[in-house]
Write a protein that holds these residues in place. Structure first.
Motif, short mmCIF file in Angstrom:
data_model
loop_
_atom_site.label_atom_id
_atom_site.label_comp_id
_atom_site.label_asym_id
_atom_site.label_seq_id
_atom_site.Cartn_x
_atom_site.Cartn_y
_atom_site.Cartn_z
N LEU A 51 0.84 -1.19 0.00
CA LEU A 51 0.00 0.00 0.00
C LEU A 51 0.87 1.25 0.00
O LEU A 51 1.98 1.24 0.53
CB LEU A 51 -0.90 0.03 1.25
CG LEU A 51 -1.78 -1.20 1.51
CD1 LEU A 51 -2.57 -0.98 2.79
CD2 LEU A 51 -2.70 -1.47 0.34
N THR A 52 0.34 2.31 -0.59
CA THR A 52 0.99 3.61 -0.50
C THR A 52 0.10 4.56 0.28
O THR A 52 -1.12 4.36 0.37
CB THR A 52 1.30 4.20 -1.89
OG1 THR A 52 0.16 4.03 -2.73
CG2 THR A 52 2.50 3.53 -2.52
N ALA A 53 0.72 5.58 0.84
CA ALA A 53 0.00 6.56 1.64
C ALA A 53 0.63 7.93 1.44
O ALA A 53 1.74 8.04 0.91
CB ALA A 53 0.02 6.17 3.12
N TYR A 54 -0.07 8.95 1.88
CA TYR A 54 0.43 10.31 1.78
C TYR A 54 0.06 11.07 3.04
O TYR A 54 -1.04 10.89 3.59
CB TYR A 54 -0.20 11.03 0.57
CG TYR A 54 -0.04 12.53 0.59
CD1 TYR A 54 1.19 13.13 0.31
CD2 TYR A 54 -1.12 13.37 0.88
CE1 TYR A 54 1.34 14.52 0.33
CE2 TYR A 54 -0.98 14.75 0.90
CZ TYR A 54 0.25 15.32 0.62
OH TYR A 54 0.40 16.68 0.65
N GLY A 55 0.98 11.88 3.51
CA GLY A 55 0.70 12.72 4.66
C GLY A 55 1.81 13.72 4.87
O GLY A 55 2.79 13.74 4.11
N LEU A 56 1.66 14.54 5.87
CA LEU A 56 2.68 15.52 6.21
C LEU A 56 2.62 15.78 7.71
O LEU A 56 1.63 15.46 8.37
CB LEU A 56 2.51 16.80 5.40
CG LEU A 56 1.24 17.61 5.53
CD1 LEU A 56 1.50 19.04 5.00
CD2 LEU A 56 0.10 17.02 4.70
N THR A 57 3.70 16.32 8.23
CA THR A 57 3.80 16.55 9.66
C THR A 57 2.61 17.34 10.19
O THR A 57 2.09 17.07 11.28
CB THR A 57 5.11 17.29 9.97
OG1 THR A 57 6.21 16.52 9.48
CG2 THR A 57 5.28 17.51 11.46
N GLU A 58 2.16 18.32 9.41
CA GLU A 58 1.08 19.20 9.85
C GLU A 58 -0.28 18.50 9.90
O GLU A 58 -1.26 19.08 10.39
CB GLU A 58 1.01 20.42 8.92
CG GLU A 58 2.19 21.36 9.03
CD GLU A 58 3.35 21.02 8.12
OE1 GLU A 58 4.19 21.90 7.87
OE2 GLU A 58 3.44 19.85 7.66
N SER A 59 -0.36 17.27 9.40
CA SER A 59 -1.62 16.52 9.45
C SER A 59 -1.44 15.22 10.22
O SER A 59 -2.07 14.21 9.91
CB SER A 59 -2.11 16.20 8.03
OG SER A 59 -1.23 15.27 7.40
N CYS A 60 -0.60 15.24 11.24
CA CYS A 60 -0.29 14.04 12.04
C CYS A 60 0.34 12.94 11.19
O CYS A 60 0.39 11.79 11.62
CB CYS A 60 -1.54 13.51 12.76
SG CYS A 60 -2.24 14.64 13.97
#
Length: 538
Positions: A336-345
């Motif tokens: 699986l792949t995912a996406y996120g950033l520090t500002e969104s936990c």
């Protein structure tokens, strides 16, 4: 669901995991094994010492150390005492770490002072010869104590720095306190209190500290583990550094909310990982794409029983379809792949187990429950499916804000609660998010926008290419042109002209790199991302 079933604070989640799975492995760190009950007890002992040292709710406590059971105990103790955890990158030098500790107003620092032969405290400017005798670093007057993981009272021949305590001395500080004091301190932690302060990577200037809460982080990693299928029966190999959002939250917090086992690795070493997978029957291995390439191409791979592996979770703008197919065929049933950033936990979107290889490679999946994603043009207007624009997200997991920086917070999060990620991408017809680049990575060739991620995806589709990175470089006629840097798979050959021809057959001419440079490895920053600033100097 009630708070009994889904606690809203980290100390509550630890109490639930220890109550439900007291004898199950919680942490495996080399020869150290802690069950969930033992981990709870060690965390409680550390909380007593924090209270004894005067740590108050809201104080900031930093951890500057590699992945270890000490790191996990210290982090959970800090949050259970109502303090705010501040992870520090182990690759930082003295000035970088000192700036972060000062900016964060850190009162207490946990450190492994001999990791990779580095004297971290000396890099900060610690020493017995200068400053106040009760402070470990004269240039950091707010820092009252440093607790050294890799020191003990038995190290009598090692000079004690001012304001520092070996780990065992630290634990004795709270020995006289009662369990009731720990219970009361943990009960006073509110779900909407900040639980951590993570500084962004600083690729566009000085890092900014993003504050997120207990409630936000626990809800995010319940949603993450629900989408990925991680359960309490899983044994997760945590190779990603715990100082990074992905390592700490998709590692420690995801295991905490599910009662799963975290098997810790201080550094990535291919053979060490292969041994750990076999010995510990690892089922889940999150990480960046490069570690899977190295595992697949490891000459020793076939000497190990890797049949326990079932799930890989990765994320990047570019994950080659061929890599996903190889991973599924040779190592993991589920990728699986995912996406996120520090500002969104750390999480915004995640793929599902029933997604095909193209969806997993070319998108980062759909928003987790409670999250919205919108694509906007340069005027701030929403764009339809298939159109590239700036990615904005909204939901329960968007940070409280940047530490002591209301102007930067207002620039990042608008009045409607939408966080501008700074990334470029689009939604497909099924609501999957495709990342096509960072807005700052975009370069312009003769008036045409080029997003490096698109070109990198094409290059990564060549059979000989292991990894690719593209940057814009100055050009007298066109303003900028693309320069590509690639690494090749073992035993494969790839002539630059052949790779340029490969691109020319697949993308518009203005997107085709004018030059391809073959490297032994791509330079990376301290969080493992490809360092494009370094590539521009090659």
């Amino acid at each position: 669901m009630s708070e009994t079933e889904h606690p809203l604070t980290i100390p509550g989640a630890l109490a639930l995991a220890a109550g439900r799975h007291p004898g199950r492995d919680a942490v495996v760190d080399g020869d150290t094994r802690l069950t969930w009950a033992q981990l709870r007890d060690r965390v409680h002992a550390a909380v007593k010492s924090l209270i004894a040292l005067g740590v108050r709710p809201g104080d900031r406590i930093a951890v500057w150390a590699p992945n270890s059971h000490h790191w996990v105990v210290a982090a959970l103790a800090a949050t259970s005492a109502g303090a705010v955890l501040v992870p520090v990158n182990t690759r930082y030098r003295g000035d970088e770490a000192r700036w972060l500790l000062e900016r964060g107003g850190v009162r207490l620092l946990f450190v492994e002072n001999g990791f990779l032969g580095k004297d971290y405290l000396a890099m900060l400017g610690a020493g017995p010869e200068a400053g106040r005798e009760d402070r470990p670093v004269p240039r950091l007057p707010a820092l009252e104590r440093a607790v050294v993981f890799d020191a003990s009272d038995e190290d009598g021949d090692v000079p004690r720095r001012p304001g520092t305590l070996p780990w065992d001395s630290f634990l004795r500080e709270g020995a006289r306190l009662s369990d009731a004091e720990v219970t009361a301190r943990a009960a006073a932690v509110h779900p909407d209190d900040p639980s951590d302060l993570l500084f962004t990577s600083g690729t566009t200037g000085r890092p900014k500290g993003a504050l997120t809460t207990h409630r936000q982080n626990l809800a995010t990693y319940r949603a993450w583990s629900s989408r990925t299928g991680v359960t309490g029966d899983d044994r997760c190999l945590v190779v990603n550094p715990l100082f990074h959002c992905f390592g700490y939250k998709a590692g420690v917090l995801a295991c905490l909310v599910r009662g799963a086992t975290m098997v810790l690795q201080p550094v990535f070493d291919v053979e060490r990982v292969l041994r750990a997978v076999e010995a510990e029957r690892i089922t889940v291995l999150p990480g960046p794409p490069t570690i899977y390439t190295e595992l697949l191409d490891a000459p020793a791979r076939h000497r190990f029983d890797l049949s326990s592996l079932r799930l890989a979770v990765t994320g990047a703008a570019v994950v080659p379809v061929t890599l996903v197919r190889r991973m599924r065929a040779e190592l993991f049933p589920d990728v699986l792949t995912a996406y996120g950033l520090t500002e969104s936990c750390g999480t915004v979107t995640v793929c599902s187990a029933d997604d095909d290889a193209e969806t997993v490679a070319l998108t980062a999946g759909r928003p987790i429950d409670g999250t919205e994603v919108q694509i906007r043009d340069g005027d701030g207007l929403p764009l339809p499916a298939g159109r590239d624009g700036r990615i904005l997200v909204r939901g329960f997991h968007v940070m409280l804000g940047y530490l002591d920086d209301p102007a930067a917070t207002a620039a990042a999060v608008d009045a409607g609660g939408w966080l501008d990620t700074g990334d470029i991408g689009h939604l497909d017809a099924r609501g999957n998010l495709a990342i096509t680049g960072r807005s700052k990575d975009l370069f312009v060739v003769g008036g045409f926008n080029v997003y490096p991620a698109e070109v990198e995806q094409v290059l990564a589709g060549h059979d000989a290419v292991a990894e690719a990175a593209v940057v814009g470089v100055p050009d007298a006629r066109l303003g900028e042109v693309g320069r590509a840097f690639v690494t090749v798979r073992p035993g494969a050959g790839a002539a630059p002209d052949d790779l340029i021809a490969h691109c020319r057959e697949r993308i518009a001419n203005f997107k085709v790199p004018r030059e391809v440079v073959v490297l032994g490895s791509l330079p990376r920053n301290a969080t493992g991302k490809v360092d494009k600033a370094a590539l521009r100097t090659i």
